[in-house]
Design a protein around this motif. Structure first.
Motif, PDB file in Angstrom:
ATOM      1  N   SER A 131      -8.213   0.761  10.325  1.00 38.00           N
ATOM      2  CA  SER A 131      -7.161   1.006   9.535  1.00 38.00           C
ATOM      3  C   SER A 131      -5.999   1.263  10.258  1.00 38.00           C
ATOM      4  O   SER A 131      -5.648   1.473  11.349  1.00 38.00           O
ATOM      5  N   ASN A 138       0.847  -1.303  -0.041  1.00 37.06           N
ATOM      6  CA  ASN A 138      -0.024   0.046  -0.068  1.00 37.06           C
ATOM      7  C   ASN A 138       0.955   1.432  -0.020  1.00 37.06           C
ATOM      8  O   ASN A 138       0.494   2.161   0.430  1.00 37.06           O
ATOM      9  N   ASP A 154      -6.738   3.858   4.170  1.00 36.50           N
ATOM     10  CA  ASP A 154      -7.033   2.942   3.385  1.00 36.50           C
ATOM     11  C   ASP A 154      -6.032   1.564   3.579  1.00 36.50           C
ATOM     12  O   ASP A 154      -6.113   0.693   2.610  1.00 36.50           O
ATOM     13  N   GLY A 169      -5.742   3.285  -5.929  1.00 36.43           N
ATOM     14  CA  GLY A 169      -5.907   3.610  -4.684  1.00 36.43           C
ATOM     15  C   GLY A 169      -4.601   5.021  -4.193  1.00 36.43           C
ATOM     16  O   GLY A 169      -4.717   5.164  -3.048  1.00 36.43           O
ATOM     17  N   THR A 171      -0.657   4.912  -0.858  1.00 39.90           N
ATOM     18  CA  THR A 171      -2.114   5.041  -0.412  1.00 39.90           C
ATOM     19  C   THR A 171      -2.353   5.787   0.718  1.00 39.90           C
ATOM     20  O   THR A 171      -1.446   5.687   1.462  1.00 39.90           O
TER      21      THR A 171
END
Length: 552
Positions: free
Chosen positions: A137, A120, A127, A211, A123
């Motif tokens: 999260s 990730n 998220d 994302g 991002t």
């Protein structure tokens, strides 16, 4: 605690404002500046952090600085709202080396689902899944740790998520205003940032495909409240996070303002009256934020206050380097009021929190406390204590007892509560008239000092043997021990006992090293330990005499 040539207790006094006036307590001076603006209530005090790595003591700087100003204003009758924003719509730009688990204990990436982070990059923090699998999260996990830390220190702070402020439309009018005035935004920012050209748009959409927070806006539709974008590469600390190339449309709620615009946008939408910040922002983000607030957003910036960073054990706090300490960790070593004292000192003075010398910090706090009750002959320290002390403790009580930290560490060498009490009584800290609450409060420091000795593995990290160890000595050593017992019984202090041990050994023809070893065996059941004579001077003399005479 190293104070960079600043007297420890006096370092809170003599705070000078931007106008040149001096105050005994910096938080009262800041409160004066806020009050002079005739603010609407509730007065809003803000801090903020990017939720990356470990939520450590350094992140707590703004919380505590804001808290003291808030408390001063509350005592003046104002309603105050203290908020702390999490910049959680920022993208994750690199993998942290350390994290804190839900209890605040520091762990390495090998102890969690590091893949959830690695997959990730680029991002928003909100998220990214919580690596510990408990919060909504990664950002929520980090925020929950800071909130728990605030609760531990009794700070009523309201945690706010930037992502939620975007998603619920709070930021939307500001985003629209900035994008309606892109030329002015470019002109203001160009004075502070070199990479600003005619193509620059101060909005970062979130790619609807991958994302990633991207930076390439190709069109703005103010009527529709949207931007068109291309998901391009972004740079992070010299590294490149690849975009997916997707072309899409995002609403003003589906992205974020760049930091230099987002910070003053927070001031506007939250109505911020005061915000403390580190010196890095004073030299960078604050001047641009002030300019953007006044000349683009047409709002008055909050009262600012720049604070110096503190170092940990002489080095910069760094999650990546592992040089951090969390609030739960430090509260295992210090009472909450001592930690509050560390933060109540003058924020413009650089300090080092040296864990190996926490005894100095505690001694400084104890002197600060005595000064409040008029027991210290130092006008500046007393003036500072009179203003600041009530904000450091939960309750002002003159009959509170403080055991010196190193003496508490000595008491921590035994788990025998009765022996601890006997030693404290013989040293004059408690007596038969001491109320039980004061005794229990005083003994709370013992376990913390014991934890400090174990963590530092210092001269106090030994355990007194409650039962007489099974040790045999020759006739000369026995005679020397009996002589030393008589010397201790005569009431000599630790320094005198240390010197006498050498003389006693020589008088009886015992090797000095062997005589000290005999003492270590009697008290610790091991052949070495701290400076024995000085240590024995800290113990209950009756206990020492009995043990030297092998009577128990």
């Amino acid at each position: 605690m190293g104070d960079n040539n600043d007297s420890p207790a006096g370092s809170g006094a003599g705070y000078e404002t931007a106008e040149g006036s001096r105050h005994d307590f910096w938080a009262a001076a800041v409160a004066d500046e806020i009050e002079a603006r005739d603010p609407a209530e509730p007065i809003v005090i803000k801090g903020g952090v990017s939720p990356s790595g470990v939520a450590h003591l350094g992140n707590f700087n703004e919380v505590m600085r804001g808290y003291f100003v808030a408390e001063v204003l509350r005592t003046r009758g104002f309603e105050v709202r203290q908020v702390f924003t999490s910049d959680d719509r920022d993208p994750l730009r690199k993998l942290p080396r350390k994290l804190a688990d839900p209890e605040g204990d520091i762990v390495g990436l090998g102890d969690v689902d590091a893949g959830a982070l690695g997959r990730n990059l680029g991002t928003p923090y909100t998220d990214i899944p919580d690596p510990f699998g408990e919060s909504a999260s990664y950002a929520a996990h980090f925020a929950s740790l800071l909130k728990a830390d605030a609760d531990r220190l009794g700070v009523p702070v309201e945690m706010l998520s930037n992502t939620e402020l975007y998603e619920d439309g709070t930021f939307e009018p500001v985003v629209e205003h900035v994008l309606a005035n892109v030329d002015e935004a470019q002109a203001v920012l160009s004075a502070y940032q070199s990479k600003v050209d005619g193509e620059y748009v101060p909005f970062n959409p979130i790619c609807g495909n991958c994302g990633t927070v991207t930076e390439t806006v190709t069109d703005i539709d103010l009527d529709a409240g949207t931007v068109d974008y291309v998901c391009t590469d972004i740079t992070a600390g010299g590294d490149t996070i690849e975009g997916c190339g997707h072309e899409g449309t995002a609403t003003f709620r589906e992205g974020k303002l760049p930091w230099r615009f987002e910070w003053p946008a927070q001031w506007q939408v939250l109505g911020v009256d005061f915000e403390p910040f580190g010196k890095d922002h004073a030299e960078g983000s604050w001047p641009s934020g002030e300019d953007i607030a006044r000349n683009l957003l047409e709002v008055e910036p909050p009262v600012p206050m720049t604070y110096e960073w503190f170092t940990l054990n002489g080095e910069a706090l760094s999650s990546s380097a592992g040089n951090v300490v969390t609030v739960p960790e430090i509260l295992e070593l210090l009472e909450p009021e001592v930690l509050r004292y560390f933060f109540v000192l003058n924020p413009r003075k650089a300090r080092d929190l040296d864990l190996s010398r926490l005894d100095q910090l505690v001694d400084d706090f104890d002197r600060f406390e005595r000064a409040y009750f008029g027991d210290v002959d130092d006008e500046s320290v007393t003036a500072f204590a009179e203003r600041a002390y009530p904000y450091v403790v939960d309750e002002v009580r003159e009959d509170r007892i403080r055991l010196p930290y190193t003496f508490a560490a000595v008491l921590g060498m035994t788990d025998d509560r009765d022996l601890r009490l006997e030693m404290a009584r013989n040293e004059g800290y408690i007596d038969d008239d001491t109320p039980e609450w004061a005794v229990e409060a005083a003994l709370e420091r013992v376990d913390r000092a014991r934890a400090w000795a174990e963590r530092m593995d210092n001269a106090y990290n030994y355990r007194i043997q409650e039962a007489l160890p099974d040790a045999e000595f020759d006739r000369d050593t026995v005679a020397a021990l009996d002589d030393l017992a008589a010397f201790v019984a005569a009431g000599h202090d630790g320094g005198a006992i240390q010197s006498e041990m050498y003389e006693t050994a020589r008088r009886h023809g015992v090797e000095v090293s062997e005589f000290f070893e005999a003492g270590y065996l009697l008290f610790f059941d091991q052949p070495q330990g701290p400076r024995l004579g000085e240590f024995l001077g800290e113990l209950d003399s009756e206990f020492v005499v009995r043990r030297l005479r092998r009577e128990g």
